[in-house]
Design a protein around this motif. Structure first.
Motif, PDB file in Angstrom:
ATOM      1  N   TRP A 123      -1.246   4.984  -8.510  1.00 22.82           N
ATOM      2  CA  TRP A 123      -0.753   5.185  -7.150  1.00 22.82           C
ATOM      3  C   TRP A 123       0.770   5.160  -7.060  1.00 22.82           C
ATOM      4  O   TRP A 123       1.386   6.001  -6.415  1.00 22.82           O
ATOM      5  CB  TRP A 123      -1.360   4.141  -6.224  1.00 22.82           C
ATOM      6  N   LYS A 124       1.389   4.203  -7.723  1.00 20.53           N
ATOM      7  CA  LYS A 124       2.831   4.044  -7.608  1.00 20.53           C
ATOM      8  C   LYS A 124       3.611   4.653  -8.782  1.00 20.53           C
ATOM      9  O   LYS A 124       4.845   4.610  -8.790  1.00 20.53           O
ATOM     10  CB  LYS A 124       3.189   2.552  -7.480  1.00 20.53           C
ATOM     11  N   TYR A 159      -3.729   0.341 -10.501  1.00 20.20           N
ATOM     12  CA  TYR A 159      -3.218   0.736  -9.184  1.00 20.20           C
ATOM     13  C   TYR A 159      -1.754   1.161  -9.267  1.00 20.20           C
ATOM     14  O   TYR A 159      -1.368   2.209  -8.717  1.00 20.20           O
ATOM     15  CB  TYR A 159      -3.386  -0.434  -8.218  1.00 20.20           C
ATOM     16  N   HIS A 183       0.806  -1.216   0.000  1.00 19.99           N
ATOM     17  CA  HIS A 183       0.000   0.000   0.000  1.00 19.99           C
ATOM     18  C   HIS A 183       0.840   1.269   0.000  1.00 19.99           C
ATOM     19  O   HIS A 183       0.311   2.372  -0.149  1.00 19.99           O
ATOM     20  CB  HIS A 183      -0.919   0.014   1.226  1.00 19.99           C
ATOM     21  N   HIS A 184       2.153   1.147   0.176  1.00 16.19           N
ATOM     22  CA  HIS A 184       3.012   2.325   0.185  1.00 16.19           C
ATOM     23  C   HIS A 184       3.058   2.955  -1.204  1.00 16.19           C
ATOM     24  O   HIS A 184       3.125   2.251  -2.211  1.00 16.19           O
ATOM     25  CB  HIS A 184       4.428   1.963   0.624  1.00 16.19           C
ATOM     26  N   ARG A 185       3.069   4.262  -1.225  1.00 17.26           N
ATOM     27  CA  ARG A 185       3.071   4.945  -2.511  1.00 17.26           C
ATOM     28  C   ARG A 185       4.461   4.988  -3.134  1.00 17.26           C
ATOM     29  O   ARG A 185       4.589   5.096  -4.356  1.00 17.26           O
ATOM     30  CB  ARG A 185       2.554   6.379  -2.338  1.00 17.26           C
TER      31      ARG A 185
END
Length: 225
Positions: free
Chosen positions: A174-175, A170, A88-90
């Motif tokens: 997000w990343k 995702y 979940h870390h960006r």
């Protein structure tokens, strides 16, 4: 101030791997479309194509480029768990190949596609007219059971594909990792040292790719005959 590390874009995902990826996408799409429209000629041909692609990809998992090999990207439970905790870390965790979770997803899709093609070889339609090459070796009820399992397994394959697409979005949003673009171009930004090693390796893949192509096509033709 720390000097930025020199990078270069190189083809991490080799051409045979990328052709496998998009070939499987196309053949599964045609399988779905032809089944929905009751076009068994297209369905059968697309199914054999998908089977050939999967066979080649399995072969390529042992004899392909570094990042295509199962031994390179399949990790143990500890590595999967460690990566899951940071999922979940960006912050970008981009590496040259599959991450531990992506590796599991790739293997699940590959095995599910192989099972789908295998079930189709023994399945027969409700009228007993159209069937796989080995359906005649089974009684009608058993061949129909294979057809039902073929349908159920496609639902599982569809779910895995949907999960795969969600993961791509995702990572993109997000990343900030353009996974789909990398699978088109095959290129990722790596250190100059790593880039030189990757470029040198890519020149040695022609012969194993030709062997894999001959092997996969030969197996499909043998099954189909």
């Amino acid at each position: 101030m720390q000097k930025a590390k020199a990078e270069a874009k190189v083809s991490v995902w080799d051409l045979p791997l990328r052709l496998c990826h998009w070939g499987l996408v196309a053949s599964i799409a045609v399988c779905w479309w032809s089944a929905e429209n009751h076009n068994m000629v297209w369905h059968v041909n697309a199914g054999y194509t998908a089977l050939g692609v999967v066979i080649f990809r399995i072969y390529w998992g042992f004899f392909g480029g570094t990042h295509a090999r199962f031994a390179h990207f399949l990790k143990g439970p500890a590595a999967v768990l460690a990566y899951s905790k940071k999922f979940h870390h960006r912050e970008s965790t981009a590496g040259p190949g599959h991450n531990p979770l992506g590796a599991l997803s790739a293997i699940a899709l590959l095995l599910c596609a192989l099972l789908q093609a295998g079930l189709g070889l023994f399945a027969i339609d409700v009228d007993g007219y159209e069937g796989g090459p080995y359906a005649d070796y089974l009684d009608f009820d058993t061949a129909r059971a294979f057809a039902q399992w073929h349908e159920w397994n496609f639902n599982l394959l569809f779910a895995l594909i949907a999960l795969h697409l969600v993961a791509i979005v995702y990572y993109q949003v997000w990343k900030k990792q353009p996974l789909a673009r990398a699978m088109i171009t095959g290129k990722k930004a790596l250190s100059v040292e790593h880039a030189a090693a990757e470029s040198a390796e890519s020149k040695s893949l022609l012969v194993p790719a030709l062997i894999g192509l001959i092997l996969s096509v030969g197996i499909v033709l043998l099954i189909r005959s």
